[in-house]
Design a protein around this motif. Structure first.
Motif, PDB file in Angstrom:
ATOM      1  N   CYS A  49       1.525 -32.923 -12.625  1.00 46.28           N
ATOM      2  CA  CYS A  49       2.790 -32.435 -13.865  1.00 46.28           C
ATOM      3  C   CYS A  49       2.900 -33.877 -14.085  1.00 46.28           C
ATOM      4  O   CYS A  49       2.464 -34.304 -13.586  1.00 46.28           O
ATOM      5  CB  CYS A  49       3.672 -32.180 -13.172  1.00 46.28           C
ATOM      6  N   THR A  60       3.442 -37.297 -16.647  1.00 43.39           N
ATOM      7  CA  THR A  60       2.601 -38.004 -16.509  1.00 43.39           C
ATOM      8  C   THR A  60       0.681 -38.037 -15.307  1.00 43.39           C
ATOM      9  O   THR A  60       0.089 -38.602 -15.467  1.00 43.39           O
ATOM     10  CB  THR A  60       3.528 -39.646 -16.514  1.00 43.39           C
ATOM     11  N   ALA A  61       1.885 -37.331 -14.186  1.00 40.18           N
ATOM     12  CA  ALA A  61       0.887 -37.471 -12.994  1.00 40.18           C
ATOM     13  C   ALA A  61      -0.560 -36.814 -13.786  1.00 40.18           C
ATOM     14  O   ALA A  61      -1.889 -36.887 -12.911  1.00 40.18           O
ATOM     15  CB  ALA A  61       1.327 -37.132 -11.848  1.00 40.18           C
ATOM     16  N   SER A 118       6.351 -38.956  -6.825  1.00 39.69           N
ATOM     17  CA  SER A 118       7.509 -39.113  -5.746  1.00 39.69           C
ATOM     18  C   SER A 118       6.515 -37.480  -4.605  1.00 39.69           C
ATOM     19  O   SER A 118       7.257 -37.948  -3.265  1.00 39.69           O
ATOM     20  CB  SER A 118       8.495 -37.318  -6.488  1.00 39.69           C
ATOM     21  N   THR A 128       7.372 -32.754  -6.134  1.00 36.79           N
ATOM     22  CA  THR A 128       7.631 -31.903  -7.165  1.00 36.79           C
ATOM     23  C   THR A 128       7.335 -30.531  -6.516  1.00 36.79           C
ATOM     24  O   THR A 128       5.924 -30.271  -6.406  1.00 36.79           O
ATOM     25  CB  THR A 128       6.469 -32.118  -8.289  1.00 36.79           C
ATOM     26  N   GLN A 142      -1.935 -44.662 -10.545  1.00 36.44           N
ATOM     27  CA  GLN A 142      -2.838 -43.613 -10.417  1.00 36.44           C
ATOM     28  C   GLN A 142      -4.142 -43.433 -10.347  1.00 36.44           C
ATOM     29  O   GLN A 142      -4.912 -43.473 -10.357  1.00 36.44           O
ATOM     30  CB  GLN A 142      -1.510 -42.721 -10.724  1.00 36.44           C
ATOM     31  N   LYS A 150      13.540 -36.789 -12.561  1.00 35.69           N
ATOM     32  CA  LYS A 150      12.688 -37.888 -12.075  1.00 35.69           C
ATOM     33  C   LYS A 150      11.640 -36.747 -11.038  1.00 35.69           C
ATOM     34  O   LYS A 150      10.572 -36.596 -10.922  1.00 35.69           O
ATOM     35  CB  LYS A 150      12.890 -38.901 -11.585  1.00 35.69           C
ATOM     36  N   VAL A 184      11.158 -33.098  -9.669  1.00 31.36           N
ATOM     37  CA  VAL A 184      11.654 -31.765 -10.359  1.00 31.36           C
ATOM     38  C   VAL A 184      11.314 -30.728  -9.593  1.00 31.36           C
ATOM     39  O   VAL A 184      10.361 -30.893  -8.996  1.00 31.36           O
ATOM     40  CB  VAL A 184      10.231 -31.094 -11.766  1.00 31.36           C
TER      41      VAL A 184
HETATM   42  C1  G6P Z   1       8.849 -35.059 -13.564  1.00 27.60           C
HETATM   43  C2  G6P Z   1       9.009 -36.302 -15.005  1.00 27.60           C
HETATM   44  C3  G6P Z   1       7.511 -37.243 -15.562  1.00 27.60           C
HETATM   45  C4  G6P Z   1       7.063 -36.687 -13.977  1.00 27.60           C
HETATM   46  C5  G6P Z   1       6.734 -35.454 -13.325  1.00 27.60           C
HETATM   47  C6  G6P Z   1       5.490 -35.533 -12.306  1.00 27.60           C
HETATM   48  O1  G6P Z   1       9.166 -34.916 -15.164  1.00 27.60           O
HETATM   49  O2  G6P Z   1      10.113 -36.649 -15.221  1.00 27.60           O
HETATM   50  O3  G6P Z   1       8.164 -38.372 -15.580  1.00 27.60           O
HETATM   51  O4  G6P Z   1       5.833 -37.369 -14.258  1.00 27.60           O
HETATM   52  O5  G6P Z   1       8.002 -35.202 -13.040  1.00 27.60           O
HETATM   53  O6  G6P Z   1       6.550 -36.031 -11.300  1.00 27.60           O
HETATM   54  P1  G6P Z   1       5.247 -36.536 -10.146  1.00 27.60           P
HETATM   55  O7  G6P Z   1       6.519 -36.908  -8.711  1.00 27.60           O
HETATM   56  O8  G6P Z   1       4.978 -34.907  -8.900  1.00 27.60           O
HETATM   57  O9  G6P Z   1       4.612 -37.774 -10.217  1.00 27.60           O
END
Ligand code: G6P
Length: 622
Positions: free
Chosen positions: A312, A314-315, A361, A364, A419, A617, A619
């Motif tokens: 999701c 940026t990742a 994180s 997600t 990444q 940050k 989700v």
């Molecule tokens: C949220 C954050 C983004 C992040 C995304 C995915 O939307 O605001 O900055 O890229 O989640 O999070 P993750 O921890 O899975 O990389």
């Protein structure tokens, strides 16, 4: 989404809880609250707004207890308000609960409880939890055969309640019936326990309590824990006690502080040379990329007909940035998918598919669900996360880590470049195992990878022109980012950065596609940012930008030392030059000035860079 903290020990709990909440605010910040056990009753301090409001509340100052739970909220059910803030009490005020996650069947549960005489005062899904616990506790009490101690009775009630919940949750429970204990449990939402000396800590993630301990218990789904100040007891989903090992976390507590910077985001942008260097770490040996934790044979890799990269935000952009690299070097098609889309479109996933899940994180919710789906379909799953012991890394068949250190700002920066670095190293390992790449090619890419930290450092030394562009741009309503090939990916990530922290509407477009509709939006004075780092595509992108200049656009281009020589600089309003690298790696360098641009624009607007509105940050809801 939502952060929770807990403390049980010999000190006054509230200052520790407030400090923990401040560190977790990036998970949500529309309301916050604390509950402590005060002799034989529970006292709550909570309100709408940020954690700093809590510090000044009269009720907070009155909290004396040494056992407490706390919460910072990102509203899902019920508007941000005092009444909807956590902790939530049951109707008898005997149990207090904080919760991260979503209870999908809360309406049915509410109805069930209302029929039993329970009343609700908030609009939240969470309020059913303390009341369910209260209901099952009273059932336990009615059982005359039941001679358990109060704490085990509460444990049984918590377990019975959790079995009724559909959705995701990590919860902390305190009760006036067990004034020396706390119970915690999780399902699909993160929770860690920090082991101290005659005191223990609980948090949604490690940085919140890293300054107190480095020894952590990482909980799995439906592991119930009873904590006292001197003891931590674990119970499985049948309430059989078991033992668990701690994991030692090597992150430096200072890494989770601003360290003299004004904001976490600018600190994290500046940490990118180190993050990339640490991520490469010792993965390169004698010019080869090594991944001892992966046992992919040539036979297995040759049997693959597809690689999925699912993530999701940026990742996901990091996945897009390496798609072409993998296809070119490994000769395997790659689909990059948004986790929330992947899950619901019956993707073709089977034993011939390798599914890679990228998540800073590691928590997600959509990415985790996509991972579970892929496992059910017999694909091998590989997690790329930044957090050791995170749900995604533990659920996947294999896990490899970026070493970016804690990333606190909501807008991801150093995790992104780390990444791409790790995904490129992985690509080299796969291509080498498959023998689809020559030693010379590997050497060239490895040499370039090793030079990236100093190239990023060069970009970071030259930020004044970017701050000037930001000064001229911050009042704009729309900004367009364009690029071709890998520069298009950079334009997508740059556009996301600007949107999320400056609230300026922005679009990213493949440069050649603009004229198929979107060019209608271009008018005099619109800011357009072009990224031109691929020598083969300079002419094409430049002519696309000229089509916009003709229509009055203000243009900024990001070029490298090679493409700079191919352009006529006078036709652009601003030219930013970054160091040259091979095109596989250019997203790692060319995004840096654009992260800076978003940062400066946000600062010019006087916004909270680290905690943009409506965002969180991590989700952990779908
Ligand atoms: C949220 C954050 C983004 C992040 C995304 C995915 O939307 O605001 O900055 O890229 O989640 O999070 P993750 O921890 O899975 O990389």
């Amino acid at each position: 989404m939502c952060g929770i903290v807990g403390y049980i020990g010999k000190q006054k709990a509230s200052p520790i809880l407030l400090a923990g909440l401040s560190k977790l605010e990036y998970r949500g910040y529309d309301s916050a609250g604390i509950a402590t056990i005060e002799k034989d009753f529970i006292k709550v301090a909570k309100d709408k707004g940020r954690v700093e409001n809590l510090y000044n509340l009269k009720e907070t100052k009155e909290l004396e207890g040494t056992i407490g739970i706390a919460h910072t909220r990102w509203a899902t059910h019920g508007i941000p308000s005092k009444i909807n803030s956590h902790p939530h009490l049951d109707i008898t005020e005997s149990f207090a609960v904080v919760h991260n996650g979503i209870i999908e069947n809360y309406i049915e549960l509410k109805k069930f409880l209302e029929e039993k005489g329970y009343e609700f005062i908030s609009d939240t899904d969470t309020e059913v939890i303390p009341n369910l616990i209260s209901y099952f506790y009273s059932q336990e009490m009615e059982d005359s055969q039941n001679n358990k101690n109060a704490c085990l009775r509460v444990l049984k009630a918590v377990k019975n309640a959790c079995e009724k919940l559909i959705g995701s949750f990590s919860i902390e429970v305190i009760s006036k019936y067990m004034p020396d204990n706390m119970i915690v449990v999780r399902k699909d939402s993160p929770l860690v326990i920090g082991k101290g000396n005659s005191e223990n800590y609980i948090a949604s993630d490690i940085p919140a309590i890293l300054s107190y301990t480095k020894d952590f218990y990482l909980l799995n789904n439906f592991e119930y824990v009873i904590l006292s100040k001197d003891n931590i007891k674990f119970y499985d989903n049948k309430l059989n006690e078991f033992t668990k090992q701690t994991t030692t976390i090597t992150w430096d507590a200072m890494a989770a502080d601003k360290g003299g910077y004004e904001d976490f985001m600018i600190k994290e942008i500046n940490e990118q040379p180190t993050a990339v260097r640490e991520t490469i770490g010792s993965r390169i040996e004698n010019g080869k990329c090594i991944f001892p934790e992966l046992d992919f044979s040539k036979e297995y890799l040759s049997s693959l007909n597809l690689i999925y990269i699912v993530a999701c935000g940026t990742a996901m952009h990091a996945g897009l940035a390496v798609k072409n690299t993998i296809e070119k070097l490994c000769k395997i098609p790659v689909i990059v998918d948004i986790a929330s889309e992947f899950r619901y479109r019956n993707p073709i996933v089977n034993e011939k598919t390798l599914c890679i899940f990228v998540s800073q994180s590691g928590e997600t919710a959509d990415t985790l669900a996509a991972l579970k789906l892929s496992k059910e379909n017999h694909a091998k799953t590989l997690a790329i996360t930044n957090v050791i012991g995170s749900s995604i890394s533990r659920e996947a068949d294999f896990a490899i880590y970026t070493h970016a250190g804690p990333e606190i700002a909501v807008a991801s920066t150093k995790a992104y470049t780390s990444q791409i670095t790790l995904l490129t190293l992985l690509t080299l390992y796969l291509a080498e195992t498959l023998q689809t790449i020559s030693q010379n090619e590997i050497r060239e890419i490895v040499d370039e990878l090793l030079s990236l930290p100093s190239k990023i450092e060069n970009v970071l030394k030259n930020i004044d022109p970017i701050s000037i562009i930001a000064k001229n741009m911050f009042k704009e309503k729309d900004v367009f980012y364009i690029g071709r090939g890998v520069d298009y990916v950079t334009s997508q990530e740059a556009s996301l950065k600007l949107k999320e922290i400056s609230y300026i509407h922005s679009e990213s477009y493949a440069a050649g596609e603009l004229k198929h509709g979107t060019i209608a939006l271009i008018e005099k004075g619109i800011n357009v940012i072009g990224i031109i780092t691929d020598s083969n595509l300079v002419k094409k992108t430049v002519s696309n930008i000229e089509e916009l200049t003709t229509r009055g656009a203000i243009t900024t281009v990001i070029v490298n030392e090679a493409t700079e020589k191919q352009i006529d600089k006078t036709i652009f309003d601003n030219v930013i030059v970054v160091p040259e690298t091979i095109s596989y790696l250019s997203p790692i360098v060319s995004i840096v000035p654009l992260q800076m641009l978003a940062y400066f624009v946000s600062k010019e607007k006087g916004l909270d860079v680290d905690k943009p509105r409506n965002l969180a940050k991590s989700v952990t809801v779908e």
